[in-house]
Design an enzyme around this catalytic site. Sequence first.
Site, mmCIF file in Angstrom:
data_model
loop_
_atom_site.group_PDB
_atom_site.id
_atom_site.type_symbol
_atom_site.label_atom_id
_atom_site.label_comp_id
_atom_site.label_asym_id
_atom_site.label_seq_id
_atom_site.Cartn_x
_atom_site.Cartn_y
_atom_site.Cartn_z
ATOM 1 N N ALA A 180 30.308 -13.563 -5.901
ATOM 2 C CA ALA A 180 31.509 -14.405 -5.971
ATOM 3 C C ALA A 180 31.241 -15.789 -6.534
ATOM 4 O O ALA A 180 32.186 -16.513 -6.845
ATOM 5 C CB ALA A 180 32.122 -14.535 -4.570
ATOM 6 N N LEU A 199 31.297 -13.961 -13.960
ATOM 7 C CA LEU A 199 32.411 -13.022 -14.092
ATOM 8 C C LEU A 199 33.540 -13.373 -13.128
ATOM 9 O O LEU A 199 34.718 -13.305 -13.484
ATOM 10 C CB LEU A 199 31.926 -11.595 -13.820
ATOM 11 N N THR A 200 33.179 -13.782 -11.921
ATOM 12 C CA THR A 200 34.204 -14.090 -10.920
ATOM 13 C C THR A 200 35.057 -15.270 -11.347
ATOM 14 O O THR A 200 36.290 -15.219 -11.278
ATOM 15 C CB THR A 200 33.544 -14.376 -9.561
ATOM 16 N N LYS A 201 34.421 -16.339 -11.797
ATOM 17 C CA LYS A 201 35.199 -17.531 -12.132
ATOM 18 C C LYS A 201 35.949 -17.381 -13.451
ATOM 19 O O LYS A 201 37.053 -17.907 -13.596
ATOM 20 C CB LYS A 201 34.299 -18.761 -12.166
ATOM 21 N N LYS A 215 43.590 -3.331 -21.757
ATOM 22 C CA LYS A 215 44.304 -4.018 -22.829
ATOM 23 C C LYS A 215 45.539 -3.223 -23.240
ATOM 24 O O LYS A 215 45.503 -2.003 -23.353
ATOM 25 C CB LYS A 215 43.381 -4.250 -24.028
ATOM 26 N N ASP A 232 25.202 -2.147 -23.632
ATOM 27 C CA ASP A 232 26.191 -3.156 -23.268
ATOM 28 C C ASP A 232 27.589 -2.818 -23.776
ATOM 29 O O ASP A 232 28.581 -3.122 -23.106
ATOM 30 C CB ASP A 232 25.754 -4.516 -23.828
ATOM 31 N N HIS A 250 32.383 0.854 -23.785
ATOM 32 C CA HIS A 250 33.590 0.357 -24.449
ATOM 33 C C HIS A 250 33.953 1.167 -25.688
ATOM 34 O O HIS A 250 35.065 1.678 -25.827
ATOM 35 C CB HIS A 250 33.405 -1.104 -24.863
ATOM 36 N N LYS A 295 35.586 -12.831 -33.646
ATOM 37 C CA LYS A 295 35.683 -11.951 -32.490
ATOM 38 C C LYS A 295 36.899 -11.066 -32.691
ATOM 39 O O LYS A 295 38.030 -11.553 -32.751
ATOM 40 C CB LYS A 295 35.831 -12.761 -31.197
#
Length: 498
Positions: free
Chosen positions: A11, A15-17, A181, A234, A239, A340
């Site tokens: 936490a 990733l959490t923030k 998405k 990754d 993905h 990106k």
Amino acid sequence: MDKFVMIIFGASGDLTKRKLMPALYSLYRDKRLKGEFSVMGVGRTVYSDTDYRAYIYTELEQFVKPEEQDKELMDNFTQHLYYLAIDPAIEAGYVRLRQRIEELTGEKEPDNLLFYLATPPSLYGVIPLHLKKAHLNRGRARIIVEKPFGYDLQSAEELNRIYASVFDEHQIYRIDHFLGKETAQNLLAFRFANGIFEPLWNRNYIDYIEVTAVENLGIEQRGGFYDTAGALRDMVQNHLIQLVALTAMEPPAVFNADTFRNEVVKVYESLTPLTEEDFEEHIVRGQYTASGNKKGYREEKNVNPDSRTETYIAMKLGISNWRWSGVPFYIRTGKQMPTKVTEIVVHFRETPHQMFHCAGGNCPRANKLILRLQPNEGIVLKIGMKVPGAGFEVKQVTMDFSYNQLGGVPSGDAYARLIDDCIQGDPTLFTRSDAVEASWRFFDPILHYWKEHPDAPLYGYPAGTWGPLESEAMMHEHGAEWTNPCKNLTNTDQYCEL
């Protein structure tokens, strides 16, 4: 949701923030978090409840879009946050975790629990076993696991065995945020709700398909993780192959979690096994090198100066079934690209007879359908039209739809959508155990080949370019070429460093 508690391991992490708390705030703002709910952060960093709330409030100000920030709502949301400082790797701390959950719910047998593993993958196999010993895996308990799920086929199978010993399959949510998405989901609607496209969606009308997911950043502060993972683990094994499955899958008889995920598994099982020729000719891996003010991968923090970890990979896939036999799928991902962008490009076959003159050598080009997942989610269809005036000069024009053009109808946050699905108990957009293993069975031979052939080519490419030129050569044998995503975007100056 009666006395629902979400427990986030990791936490205090990135990733959490960046993702999880903004997603939860979004659900709270949209009144998707109802009833008595609590979010408990778990990590080794020491916070009191008050300190953790203040920390998350500050991070929300940074990672929530300014137009979505409401100070009163943000303050109210953070009042639902709690924190417990324990080491998730040590079993003894889970007694305290259970006690805190019992205090929050007022229940001796709390079961409406959602665990989120925003931790290093090394803890993926440890935390579930500790939860079981603390009797926190019962009833409606669910667990969300981030990718990568496994380091290779053997480790993925072992993880599946661990999770199956603690939870039933319907309690396990292996998350892939790409499937959250809107455009990824809309691909299914686009294919199966429109009668004009599905009849063309096969080898008779489609020449080849590209799937691209690239970033214009390096590995930032993730050198320790990335140097043991690489682009294949990754991005590709999870993905990109998910996007291939959405593009190639057969229509389910009815649309529900089981039938949808059955069709995904069928695609994975239909992937044409890779041969020695494929390893040598149809897989290109690269690593970015210094260019301008951008450092090379081997100069990044916590990266081995002699590292042979790939930051770019392009490969050609085949699907051996009635619909797709003979149609190549080209996939690529990379760090330090010019932009990106994530998109699927469907190249239709050329017309069987070219009746129009090729003015200036510019013949009418084959139709192209582009499904963009980011940065501006939408769909582009490229078709040939006559140029006004004398003669019959045909040029390619673009029909462009973007979700941001709808105004007032946001495409939503992928993590928010998936967390909401998990809270509601809908596993449709999450990966099933058999899909994980089927995917690894296909990609695992690549890892073995690289291990057995340490001298296999690893091409350098300057940071800020589209990767090794060898990836272009790989496509030329089919008479194909990579699409430049920058030319598909509405505002190229905003997204591309040209």
